[in-house]
Write a protein that holds these residues in place. Structure first.
Motif, mmCIF file in Angstrom:
data_model
loop_
_atom_site.group_PDB
_atom_site.id
_atom_site.type_symbol
_atom_site.label_atom_id
_atom_site.label_comp_id
_atom_site.label_asym_id
_atom_site.label_seq_id
_atom_site.Cartn_x
_atom_site.Cartn_y
_atom_site.Cartn_z
ATOM 1 N N VAL A 183 0.836 -1.207 0.000
ATOM 2 C CA VAL A 183 0.000 0.000 0.000
ATOM 3 C C VAL A 183 0.865 1.248 0.000
ATOM 4 C CG1 VAL A 183 -1.696 1.289 1.356
ATOM 5 C CG2 VAL A 183 -1.925 -1.190 1.115
ATOM 6 N N ASP A 184 1.923 1.221 0.789
ATOM 7 C CA ASP A 184 2.815 2.390 0.840
ATOM 8 C C ASP A 184 3.473 2.644 -0.524
ATOM 9 O OD1 ASP A 184 2.191 2.741 3.464
ATOM 10 O OD2 ASP A 184 3.978 1.707 4.251
ATOM 11 N N LYS A 185 3.876 1.610 -1.201
ATOM 12 C CA LYS A 185 4.496 1.776 -2.533
ATOM 13 C C LYS A 185 3.511 2.355 -3.531
ATOM 14 C CE LYS A 185 8.017 -1.819 -2.126
ATOM 15 N NZ LYS A 185 8.535 -3.098 -2.646
ATOM 16 N N ALA A 186 2.255 1.904 -3.469
ATOM 17 C CA ALA A 186 1.242 2.422 -4.408
ATOM 18 C C ALA A 186 0.995 3.900 -4.153
ATOM 19 C CB ALA A 186 -0.050 1.613 -4.249
ATOM 20 N N GLU A 187 0.906 4.288 -2.891
ATOM 21 C CA GLU A 187 0.694 5.703 -2.584
ATOM 22 C C GLU A 187 1.871 6.553 -3.057
ATOM 23 O OE1 GLU A 187 -0.005 5.968 1.560
ATOM 24 O OE2 GLU A 187 -2.041 5.139 1.459
ATOM 25 N N ALA A 188 3.091 6.058 -2.869
ATOM 26 C CA ALA A 188 4.274 6.816 -3.311
ATOM 27 C C ALA A 188 4.285 6.958 -4.855
ATOM 28 C CB ALA A 188 5.539 6.117 -2.828
ATOM 29 N N LYS A 189 3.872 5.908 -5.519
ATOM 30 C CA LYS A 189 3.854 5.957 -6.992
ATOM 31 C C LYS A 189 2.828 6.953 -7.499
ATOM 32 C CE LYS A 189 3.679 2.801 -10.926
ATOM 33 N NZ LYS A 189 3.510 1.385 -11.331
ATOM 34 N N GLU A 190 1.669 6.985 -6.827
ATOM 35 C CA GLU A 190 0.631 7.935 -7.214
ATOM 36 C C GLU A 190 1.074 9.368 -7.000
ATOM 37 O OE1 GLU A 190 -2.843 9.118 -8.849
ATOM 38 O OE2 GLU A 190 -2.081 7.054 -8.705
ATOM 39 N N LYS A 191 1.749 9.608 -5.907
ATOM 40 C CA LYS A 191 2.249 10.956 -5.648
ATOM 41 C C LYS A 191 3.278 11.370 -6.684
ATOM 42 C CE LYS A 191 1.406 11.210 -0.683
ATOM 43 N NZ LYS A 191 1.997 11.409 0.648
ATOM 44 N N LYS A 192 4.083 10.430 -7.069
ATOM 45 C CA LYS A 192 5.091 10.737 -8.086
ATOM 46 C C LYS A 192 4.442 11.113 -9.431
ATOM 47 C CE LYS A 192 8.805 8.656 -10.663
ATOM 48 N NZ LYS A 192 9.506 7.414 -10.989
ATOM 49 N N ARG A 193 3.395 10.376 -9.825
ATOM 50 C CA ARG A 193 2.688 10.695 -11.079
ATOM 51 C C ARG A 193 2.050 12.079 -11.008
ATOM 52 N NH1 ARG A 193 -0.546 5.034 -12.286
ATOM 53 N NH2 ARG A 193 1.268 3.797 -12.939
ATOM 54 N N GLU A 194 1.439 12.399 -9.876
ATOM 55 C CA GLU A 194 0.811 13.710 -9.711
ATOM 56 C C GLU A 194 1.836 14.819 -9.815
ATOM 57 O OE1 GLU A 194 -2.354 16.293 -9.287
ATOM 58 O OE2 GLU A 194 -2.294 14.119 -9.663
ATOM 59 N N LYS A 195 2.990 14.577 -9.231
ATOM 60 C CA LYS A 195 4.061 15.582 -9.287
ATOM 61 C C LYS A 195 4.537 15.803 -10.727
ATOM 62 C CE LYS A 195 8.573 16.486 -7.225
ATOM 63 N NZ LYS A 195 9.636 15.953 -6.345
ATOM 64 N N LYS A 196 4.658 14.715 -11.462
ATOM 65 C CA LYS A 196 5.113 14.821 -12.861
ATOM 66 C C LYS A 196 4.079 15.546 -13.707
ATOM 67 C CE LYS A 196 6.975 11.944 -16.560
ATOM 68 N NZ LYS A 196 7.297 10.557 -16.972
ATOM 69 N N ARG A 197 2.793 15.257 -13.465
ATOM 70 C CA ARG A 197 1.732 15.906 -14.230
ATOM 71 C C ARG A 197 1.732 17.409 -14.009
ATOM 72 N NH1 ARG A 197 -3.047 17.702 -13.276
ATOM 73 N NH2 ARG A 197 -2.996 17.018 -11.110
ATOM 74 N N LYS A 198 1.909 17.826 -12.765
ATOM 75 C CA LYS A 198 1.923 19.253 -12.471
ATOM 76 C C LYS A 198 3.135 19.937 -13.101
ATOM 77 C CE LYS A 198 -0.628 18.915 -8.133
ATOM 78 N NZ LYS A 198 -0.584 19.104 -6.661
ATOM 79 N N ARG A 199 4.241 19.244 -13.129
ATOM 80 C CA ARG A 199 5.432 19.826 -13.749
ATOM 81 C C ARG A 199 5.209 20.049 -15.236
ATOM 82 N NH1 ARG A 199 8.737 16.191 -12.351
ATOM 83 N NH2 ARG A 199 9.006 15.095 -14.341
ATOM 84 N N LYS A 200 4.559 19.090 -15.904
ATOM 85 C CA LYS A 200 4.279 19.241 -17.323
ATOM 86 C C LYS A 200 3.337 20.400 -17.583
ATOM 87 C CE LYS A 200 5.129 14.482 -18.758
ATOM 88 N NZ LYS A 200 4.544 13.261 -19.378
ATOM 89 N N GLU A 201 2.338 20.563 -16.721
ATOM 90 C CA GLU A 201 1.413 21.691 -16.877
ATOM 91 C C GLU A 201 2.147 23.015 -16.796
ATOM 92 O OE1 GLU A 201 -1.638 21.280 -14.033
ATOM 93 O OE2 GLU A 201 -2.662 19.617 -15.067
ATOM 94 N N ARG A 202 3.067 23.099 -15.840
ATOM 95 C CA ARG A 202 3.832 24.343 -15.704
ATOM 96 C C ARG A 202 4.688 24.593 -16.944
ATOM 97 N NH1 ARG A 202 4.562 22.401 -10.404
ATOM 98 N NH2 ARG A 202 6.657 21.654 -10.933
ATOM 99 N N GLU A 203 5.239 23.527 -17.490
ATOM 100 C CA GLU A 203 6.057 23.704 -18.711
ATOM 101 C C GLU A 203 5.214 24.203 -19.887
ATOM 102 O OE1 GLU A 203 7.918 19.998 -19.401
ATOM 103 O OE2 GLU A 203 9.363 20.194 -17.729
#
Length: 808
Positions: free
Chosen positions: A705-725
């Motif tokens: 469960v902890d790994k899945a939550e960390a992976k989801e947070k990582k995807r969200e972070k990447k998505r926001k970075r792309k939006e800013r770009e």
């Protein structure tokens, strides 16, 4: 070198003259003081007492003492003071005796101050005078009087009593010139306190010496006297002169002068201004009379005496809850020292109050303006009665006393008081004016268990005090209505009195033994007479006569041991009863006759070596195998062998068994079955392994469960970075002069140190085909990103310059 001017010289001359004058004045003072001391000493040695001596100012004492007496309003002397002071001021030992309230305290405090003053006693000289008192309250009172009359002297005085801090007393003890103490604490300091010395002691005072001895301090006093120097002056004062006081005087005094107010000088040992009465009442009516007396004397100051501390506490607690309408106090030996002093001072300062007390308040204490002394329990002896009633009618004031006596105590107490020339009048109390409080006490005992407990202890302590009193002509414990007394205290039943039960059983056993001894004597006399008659008869007649006499003796023994037709079944049978009631005394007589060799009774010469010769005969006892231990040992001995005392001394005869849940017997320290024990251990270990496996599975699930939550947070972070770009890239199409609005990142800042990787494949297929970039690829990628970054910086600088120009 500079010379002093005329003004400085004159000043120096004046200062030198002033110093010389001061030295001369100090010398003159010392000389005059020495002359005064010598004059006082000569006057004391040459002073002869006269019949007209009444005032303290007429005594050969120092001005400091006279000023102190005047300040404390002591002007005229009492009889004991007028007779003892001229003798004690000369340095002689005094044995003083006077009734209570006659002023014995000043009779020894004035000589203490004067002797130390005439001997120029100072702080460096150490302990000069020691005053020993039986009780703490009396010691405090003596110390207060000493402070009031000795304020103009330069002596240091101390008080050493039990109940205070021992460490504080040790620190101050070495600086004391005069010490007032109780015997127990004083001996403790002599044995334990370092630096406490009595080698220079000048005076020893024993106040209330008879009370000191009655309280059990005889050995303590002997130990104290062994610590003190023999070259001292001793003053011994007592209200009553007993044999023990005379013995103490012989031990501690040297050529004493007996000074006292003899009973011949008075009609009684008590003051004339004292009205003395007594009432005969039943034991269960005492508290009713006490309550009614208090309710009818609310404007009086009353001192109520009882025989024990527990009685005082019970009556005080119950009467306080019943609210009589007058302040109530209590004083007894079980209280702490500060509480006792507070009670003593409160009762002294009050105008209307009731103080319940034991005999601790009967000796020497000066309570001002006491109107009544009520003795609920009879005093131990006539001397105690004198001291109790002496708390009122002190000096020249009037007072009244009332004593409650049981019908069994009346005659003995009257005789004891008449020997001391004390006449007490008998009065009666009207039953209509007596209020019963038995129901109120029962309600209190029912509602509050503490009151019930106090009542039980008060009951037992009173019966014990009656039992322990020495004069059995007055105190008869067997005539007390104990059941009615328990009811009058509000108790639901009579408490058990162990010591009384043991005493009654002891008396019964002694009476039974005396009866058995008398029966044995009668039986032996009849046996002798029976033997004399049997000599003249043949064997047959002798046997018949013996059996008849045995039956007669047995019957007479039973009648002697059971008088008035008492039931034998309800009596305790002793070993004498069993011995004289035994009917088979000749069962083994033939067997014992065969063991004795009777041939020596004939013509054979007597031998000194063999007085009795045993002869072994061939014989068999009938039923020999059937005989057991109980046939040869009495039941009483078997019972004694099985008693707790015998078991504790010789150990148990058998093994103790314990029973399990199924009722099977086992020994206390039985060895357990190894298979059962170790099988249980294996089961416990297996259970532990199961628990560990279960916890390990839970940890694995939580890890996923902890790994899945960390992976989801990582995807969200990447998505926001792309939006800013994307927003930054579209900025070039906007107005060149408009402000560049860059949205703030919504990332919460959480970075998993374990799962937040810099880059990697997103899907499972990409993860299988993905390989980490090499070092050369990383370098080339960095070189390719460099020019783009520089172009972006240049564009931003140009935008900033355009904005500045437009604003100008």
């Amino acid at each position: 070198m500079a010379q002093a001017g005329p003004s400085n010289l004159s000043k120096q001359k004046r200062s030198a003259k002033g110093k010389k004058h001061e030295v001369r004045s100090s010398k003159v003072k010392k000389v005059s003081e020495l002359q005064t001391i010598e004059a006082v000493e000569q006057a004391a040695m040459q002073f002869e007492a006269s019949t007209d001596l009444k005032a303290f100012a007429d005594l050969p004492i120092s001005n400091n003492t006279k000023r102190g007496l005047k300040k404390a309003f002591f002007v005229d002397m009492t009889d004991i003071q007028a007779k003892s002071l001229p003798v004690s001021l000369k340095g002689k030992d005094v044995l003083g005796a006077a009734r209570t309230g006659s002023g014995k305290t000043l009779a020894f405090l004035i000589p203490v101050l004067e002797i130390l003053y005439r001997r120029k006693w100072g702080p460096q000289d150490g302990l000069g005078a020691l005053i020993i008192s039986p009780t703490r309250e009396l010691a405090v009172q003596i110390f207060d009087v000493l402070r009031s009359i000795g304020g103009y002297h330069s002596f240091s005085a101390g008080l050493v009593i039990g109940g205070k801090n021992l460490k504080d007393e040790r620190e101050r003890l070495s600086r004391m010139n005069i010490l007032v103490a109780t015997p127990g604490r004083l001996l403790q300091h002599m044995d334990q306190t370092i630096g406490f010395e009595c080698d220079n002691l000048q005076m020893l005072v024993l106040d209330e010496a008879d009370r000191i001895l009655d309280m059990g301090f005889q050995r303590t006093l002997s130990a104290l006297l062994s610590h003190l120097p023999k070259s001292r002056q001793t003053l011994l004062f007592s209200a009553t002169q007993t044999e023990s006081v005379a013995d103490l005087a012989r031990l501690s005094l040297k050529d004493p002068v007996y000074v006292g107010v003899k009973e011949a000088d008075y009609e009684s040992a008590t003051p004339k201004s004292l009205e003395q009465h007594y009432v005969v009442c039943e034991l269960d009516k005492k508290l009713d009379i006490v309550w009614s007396f208090i309710k009818s004397h609310l404007q009086s100051k009353t001192l109520v005496f009882m025989s024990s501390c527990k009685q005082v506490r019970f009556v005080f607690e119950t009467f306080c809850k019943m609210h009589p309408g007058i302040p109530l106090l209590h004083l007894h030996g079980k209280q702490k020292q500060m509480t006792r002093l507070a009670m003593f001072q409160r009762f002294t300062s009050m105008k209307h109050a009731v103080l319940f007390a034991t005999d601790i308040a009967a000796r020497g204490l000066d309570f001002p303006s006491v109107d009544w002394v009520l003795q609920v329990d009879a005093p131990e002896d006539a001397d105690t009665y004198i001291h109790r009633v002496g708390r009122t009618a002190r000096y020249e004031s009037a007072g009244k006393s009332l004593m409650l006596l049981l019908p069994s105590e009346e005659e003995g107490m009257k005789q004891a008081l008449e020997k001391k020339n004390i006449i007490v009048q008998k009065i009666k109390i009207k039953a209509s004016k007596t209020q019963s409080i038995e129901n109120q006490l029962q309600n209190l005992a029912f509602q509050e268990p503490e009151i019930k407990y106090l009542g039980q202890r008060a009951f037992v302590s009173y019966v014990r005090s009656i039992y322990l009193h020495k004069d059995k002509s007055i105190f008869k414990v067997d005539q007390l209505p104990v059941e009615r007394f328990a009811q009058s205290l509000g108790l639901p039943g009579m408490p058990k009195i162990k010591f009384l039960t043991k005493e009654l059983a002891k008396k019964k056993k002694n009476a039974m033994r005396q009866g058995a001894d008398a029966a044995q004597t009668n039986t032996e006399t009849r046996g002798d007479r029976r033997g004399a008659e049997a000599v003249e008869s043949d064997d047959e007649s002798m046997s018949e006569h013996s059996s008849s006499e045995e039956e007669e003796a047995t019957a007479q023994t039973k009648s002697a041991q059971a008088p008035d037709g008492a039931d034998l079944a309800n009596r305790v049978r002793t070993k004498y009863d069993r011995m004289f009631e035994r009917k088979n005394q000749n069962i083994l007589s033939e067997h014992y006759n065969k063991l004795v060799d009777h041939s020596a009774d004939g013509d054979a010469p007597e031998s000194d070596d063999e007085f009795i010769t045993l002869k072994r005969a061939d014989h068999d006892l009938p039923g020999d195998a059937a005989l057991s231990e109980s046939d040869f040992v009495s039941k009483r001995k078997l019972k004694m062998a099985n008693s707790k005392k015998a078991l504790g001394k010789y150990g148990p005869k058998g093994n103790k068994l314990v029973f399990d849940d199924e009722g099977r017997p086992h020994e206390v320290y039985e060895m357990q079955d190894a298979d059962k024990v170790f099988r249980g251990v294996d089961e416990a270990m297996e259970e532990g392994r199961r628990f560990v496996e279960g916890e390990r599975g839970k940890l694995k699930e939580a890890d996923v469960v902890d790994k899945a939550e960390a992976k989801e947070k990582k995807r969200e972070k990447k998505r926001k970075r792309k939006e800013r770009e994307h927003e930054g890239a579209g900025l070039e199409d906007d107005d060149a002069y408009g402000p560049a609005i860059v949205p703030l990142p919504e990332d919460d800042g959480y970075v998993s140190p374990e799962f937040d990787l810099s880059s990697g494949p997103e899907s499972d297929e990409e993860r299988e085909q993905w390989q980490p970039p090499t070092k050369r690829a990383k370098v080339s990628a960095g070189k390719s990103r460099g020019p783009a970054t520089d172009d972006l910086l240049q564009d931003e600088e140009e935008l900033a310059l355009q904005l500045l120009r437009s604003r100008r």
